[in-house]
Scaffold this active site. Structure first.
Site, mmCIF file in Angstrom:
data_model
loop_
_atom_site.group_PDB
_atom_site.id
_atom_site.type_symbol
_atom_site.label_atom_id
_atom_site.label_comp_id
_atom_site.label_asym_id
_atom_site.label_seq_id
_atom_site.Cartn_x
_atom_site.Cartn_y
_atom_site.Cartn_z
ATOM 1 N N ARG A 124 0.841 -1.192 0.000
ATOM 2 C CA ARG A 124 0.000 0.000 0.000
ATOM 3 C C ARG A 124 0.876 1.241 0.000
ATOM 4 O O ARG A 124 0.578 2.240 -0.650
ATOM 5 C CB ARG A 124 -0.931 0.023 1.206
ATOM 6 N N TYR A 159 -17.139 17.167 -15.281
ATOM 7 C CA TYR A 159 -17.474 15.753 -15.424
ATOM 8 C C TYR A 159 -18.486 15.357 -14.343
ATOM 9 O O TYR A 159 -18.372 15.776 -13.187
ATOM 10 C CB TYR A 159 -16.186 14.927 -15.312
ATOM 11 N N ASP A 166 -7.450 18.748 -14.344
ATOM 12 C CA ASP A 166 -7.730 17.412 -14.871
ATOM 13 C C ASP A 166 -7.324 17.416 -16.344
ATOM 14 O O ASP A 166 -7.953 18.070 -17.171
ATOM 15 C CB ASP A 166 -9.215 17.087 -14.709
ATOM 16 N N LYS A 219 -8.316 6.229 -19.286
ATOM 17 C CA LYS A 219 -8.636 6.767 -20.602
ATOM 18 C C LYS A 219 -7.415 6.726 -21.521
ATOM 19 O O LYS A 219 -6.910 5.662 -21.831
ATOM 20 C CB LYS A 219 -9.201 8.179 -20.439
#
Length: 379
Positions: free
Chosen positions: A49, A102, A174, A199
């Site tokens: 982690r 978004y 973004d 993406k």
């Protein structure tokens, strides 16, 4: 030596394995690491982690191609967003977001972070006077998406960075729609860049992920602390897939742009199309800014149709090569109805999208086949 984008994408953080000479970073499917005595960590690894060698390779590569001091990889774009906001803000703070953000970002702010005590206001980021007027003493961040999803609005990153920094806030960008290949927000003054690496960076519709890249080492260190504390990290196989996609990002984006420009020409001449939204068009309100801050104009195209919502939905169901589906940025072309699909969470809000809107993610297929598919669907 200042290496080019494609060189960094292939080599940054991806040195050959010292034991075997493997030219691709291995998938370290491991949760914990043997210590050489208490606290004697090998290369700093103790628990995956906190850090994993495969993830480290991706984080170094994404930082290099964005020109940042520190990169961090997450399980999804929204995991990255949540960690970012909770690092740079605290309850009682205020954030400005795009008025066409978004849908998932709007949901995060309106349904999750608002309950944490964070306030926000949607603002048209293309109107710099409106942005200045919306800034309050408690505004700690301006959230930018450019181009926006799905209306392909353009924000002036450099101008917004100046407004943010003059008011003591940070600028968060973004960069998912443009990708690091087409746009470099940190060089324009942004403090942190956000990606849904699902993406264009991943590029093959086979992995979900997110990333943050900080301009300064100090902010990067704060983000890394919260990444570990909150725990929404990328797994090693996901990191490996994303890293594989990043290697070919430049050549893929060139083809996405080539194909999108041809699709735009087709849509502009079709009688059923009432408006084409693409920042490469001279008539687009953000065209000049996009031309200044982007290498090219991207592979995303939206358009509105004369027959309204019913016709828009019907067109989405008639394509053969454009697959009806959510997400974007993969090698295959996708089509969707934002109002009923990706942006359904914004219905009834100030961010609701037009019901006659169709969004295309133009892939890298033979462009004449894509044009024939769209022509048939529109007819």
């Amino acid at each position: 030596m200042n290496e080019g984008f494609e060189t960094l994408a292939v080599h940054a953080g991806q040195e050959a394995d010292p034991y075997t000479g493997a030219v691709v970073p291995p998938i370290y499917a491991v949760s914990t690491y043997k210590q050489d005595g208490v606290g004697g960590l090998r290369a700093g690894y103790e628990y995956s982690r906190s850090a994993n060698p495969t993830r480290t390779a991706l984080e170094e590569a994404i930082a290099a191609v964005e020109g940042g001091a520190r990169g961090l990889a997450f399980a999804s774009g929204l995991a990255a967003e949540d960690t970012l906001i909770r690092t740079v803000c605290e309850p009682g703070d205020h954030v400005l977001i795009p008025d066409d953000a978004y849908g998932g970002t709007y949901r995060l702010f309106s349904k999750v972070l608002s309950r944490w005590g964070l306030s926000f206001d949607p603002v048209p980021l293309g109107d710099l006077d409106a942005v200045r007027a919306a800034v309050r003493p408690e505004t700690k961040a301006i959230w930018v998406e450019t181009p926006t999803n799905p209306l392909l609005g353009i924000a002036d990153i450099a101008a917004l960075a100046q407004i943010a920094h003059e008011s003591g806030a940070v600028l968060l960008v973004d960069n998912t729609f443009a990708s690091p290949y087409l746009q470099q927000p940190l060089a324009l003054g942004a403090d942190v860049v956000v990606h849904s690496t699902t993406k264009y960076v991943g590029g093959h519709s086979d992995v979900v992920g997110g990333a943050l890249v900080a301009r300064s080492a100090e902010v990067g260190e704060r983000l890394a602390y919260h990444q570990n504390a909150i725990g929404g990290v990328a797994g090693p196989f996901d990191a490996w897939l994303t890293l594989r996609g990043l290697k070919t990002l430049g050549v893929r984006m060139d083809r996405h742009c080539d194909n999108a420009e041809r699709v735009v020409d087709l849509l502009l001449s079709h009688r059923k199309v009432t408006e084409v939204l693409y920042p490469g068009l001279p008539g687009h309100p953000g065209h000049e800014i996009a031309a200044k801050q982007m290498r090219r104009f991207g592979g995303m195209v939206s358009f509105r149709v004369a027959g309204g919502e019913e016709d828009a939905v019907a067109i989405c169901g008639r394509t053969r090569l454009f697959t009806l589906g959510e997400s974007l940025g993969g090698v295959e072309s996708l089509i969707e109805h934002p109002g009923r699909m990706t942006h359904a969470s914004a219905a009834g809000s100030p961010l609701e999208v037009p019901s006659d809107l169709v969004r295309l993610s133009v892939g890298i297929e033979t462009v004449d086949d894509l044009l024939a598919d769209l022509t048939e669907a529109l007819s």
